[in-house]
Design a protein around this motif. Structure first.
Motif, mmCIF file in Angstrom:
data_model
loop_
_atom_site.group_PDB
_atom_site.id
_atom_site.type_symbol
_atom_site.label_atom_id
_atom_site.label_comp_id
_atom_site.label_asym_id
_atom_site.label_seq_id
_atom_site.Cartn_x
_atom_site.Cartn_y
_atom_site.Cartn_z
ATOM 1 N N THR A 174 17.876 32.373 -9.138
ATOM 2 C CA THR A 174 17.091 33.086 -8.128
ATOM 3 C C THR A 174 15.801 32.332 -7.808
ATOM 4 O O THR A 174 15.324 32.373 -6.671
ATOM 5 N N LEU A 194 14.264 29.315 0.743
ATOM 6 C CA LEU A 194 14.581 30.325 1.743
ATOM 7 C C LEU A 194 14.674 29.729 3.143
ATOM 8 O O LEU A 194 15.500 30.134 3.947
ATOM 9 N N TRP A 200 22.905 37.127 -1.079
ATOM 10 C CA TRP A 200 21.622 37.386 -1.745
ATOM 11 C C TRP A 200 20.504 36.634 -1.038
ATOM 12 O O TRP A 200 19.400 37.166 -0.845
ATOM 13 N N GLU A 241 19.522 38.446 2.102
ATOM 14 C CA GLU A 241 18.738 39.642 1.812
ATOM 15 C C GLU A 241 17.294 39.295 1.462
ATOM 16 O O GLU A 241 16.367 40.027 1.817
ATOM 17 N N GLN A 242 17.093 38.181 0.758
ATOM 18 C CA GLN A 242 15.727 37.757 0.442
ATOM 19 C C GLN A 242 14.974 37.352 1.708
ATOM 20 O O GLN A 242 13.776 37.621 1.843
ATOM 21 N N ARG A 243 15.667 36.701 2.632
ATOM 22 C CA ARG A 243 15.026 36.337 3.899
ATOM 23 C C ARG A 243 14.637 37.581 4.687
ATOM 24 O O ARG A 243 13.565 37.648 5.294
ATOM 25 N N ARG A 246 15.015 31.285 -3.995
ATOM 26 C CA ARG A 246 13.768 31.734 -3.346
ATOM 27 C C ARG A 246 12.933 30.552 -2.862
ATOM 28 O O ARG A 246 12.266 30.631 -1.840
ATOM 29 N N CYS A 271 10.730 32.746 7.899
ATOM 30 C CA CYS A 271 11.666 33.304 6.914
ATOM 31 C C CYS A 271 12.983 32.537 6.812
ATOM 32 O O CYS A 271 13.918 32.997 6.147
#
Length: 325
Positions: free
Chosen positions: A227, A234, A269, A272-274, A231, A296
């Motif tokens: 992760t 991104l 995933w 979704e983080q973006r 991250r 983003c």
């Protein structure tokens, strides 16, 4: 598979991002396919998710074929999986210099072609298809990753169209990436092409994993490392192979363990983080939607809007207006 025609419209897009780029397959696949098609070159989207082999896909369209047999490609221990996107009746399939079948290409069907057998075709009507390039080394890597015996050969009938809903479904997922390569998620394309390879190995090669204890999820340190890397990337994306390697795992094992641990595939995933980051950015009225998209990791405002709506259920603009109220 090779096809006929002097006047051709071969439409395929280049994707230069992480695992999706030009490389060894430019010669091994694109240039040789283009020569057989008599169009000079046919660029391919290439994935390097496997450490020892490349896979590729290209969209081919010909609106004015001539009634002549296609050119040959240099024999290679590899397969072409053709997914037809348009009906084209009365096609002839040739192998090793002799006609082996006559068939009708039907939209949604697919066929296999062994490059060791010098496949060629005579197609008299306009056609459109996706061509997946699957070398033997990729099948070996997929079998090794599944802890299964390596595949000796694929079972298929030359030229015969097969209603394979899995290939049709996976192929449809790649069409947006071919049409809009700037919006393609490299993790997603890796995932789809690996799924194509695994499906071919199991369905037509009889691959069966050897029994072994059920695999669990990621160890806590692997989850943190994975992760952390995702991250940190991104905006530009990262190769699935690189994340798996940082966790000391094969691509297939990592994908399974990631989904088991976090409940979704790595590319999902990442999206979704973006989207989560975009929610924070949308609180700043000084940023336009285009600015938020760029901040983003989305290619443009429409890309942000699609991902945001799929995840949140409303558009970014509507979500921002709700915040103001």
């Amino acid at each position: 598979m090779t096809v006929s025609g002097a006047s051709r419209d071969v439409r395929s897009k280049e994707l230069q991002n992480a695992d999706l780029q030009f490389g060894p397959l430019t010669d091994a696949y694109g240039q040789r396919l283009g020569k057989a098609l008599r169009v000079g070159n046919a660029p391919a989207i290439v994935t390097r998710a496997l450490r020892t082999a490349d896979m590729a896909v290209t969209e081919i369209r010909c609106d004015n074929p001539l009634p002549e047999l296609s050119g040959s490609m240099q024999p290679e221990d590899a397969f072409i999986v053709a997914l037809y996107l348009r009906d084209s009746p009365n096609c002839e399939c040739w192998e090793d210099g002799r006609r082996v079948s006559v068939w009708d290409q039907r939209i949604g069907e697919s066929s296999l072609h062994d490059l060791k057998r010098d496949p060629a075709a005579l197609i008299r009507n306009p056609y459109q298809c996706l061509a997946f390039y699957l070398p033997r080394a990729a099948l070996d890597a997929i079998a090794d990753d599944a802890n299964a015996p390596r595949i000796r050969d694929l079972s298929y009938k030359p030229g015969a169209g097969v209603n394979d809903v899995t290939i049709s479904g996976l192929g449809s997922l790649l069409l947006p990436a071919l049409s809009h390569p700037d919006q393609a998620n490299p993790l997603f394309v890796d995932h789809v092409l690996l799924a194509v390879g695994a499906h071919i190995a199991q369905t037509y090669g009889g691959m069966r994993p050897v029994s072994r204890p059920a695999r669990g999820g990621l160890a806590p340190w692997q989850e943190r490392r994975a992760t952390e890397i995702l991250r940190a990337n991104l905006k530009g994306g990262v190769a699935l192979r690189e994340v798996a390697r940082e966790c000391g795992l094969s691509v297939g094992y990592f994908s399974h363990a990631f989904r088991r641990t976090l409940g979704m595939a790595p590319h999902q995933w990442l999206i979704e983080q973006r989207v989560a980051l975009s929610k924070e950015k949308l609180r700043d009225d000084g940023l336009s939607l285009s600015d938020v998209a760029a901040e983003c990791g989305f290619s443009d405002q429409s890309h942000l809007a699609r991902a945001f709506r799929q995840t949140v259920g409303v558009s970014p603009g509507a979500w921002r207006r709700t915040l103001k109220r």
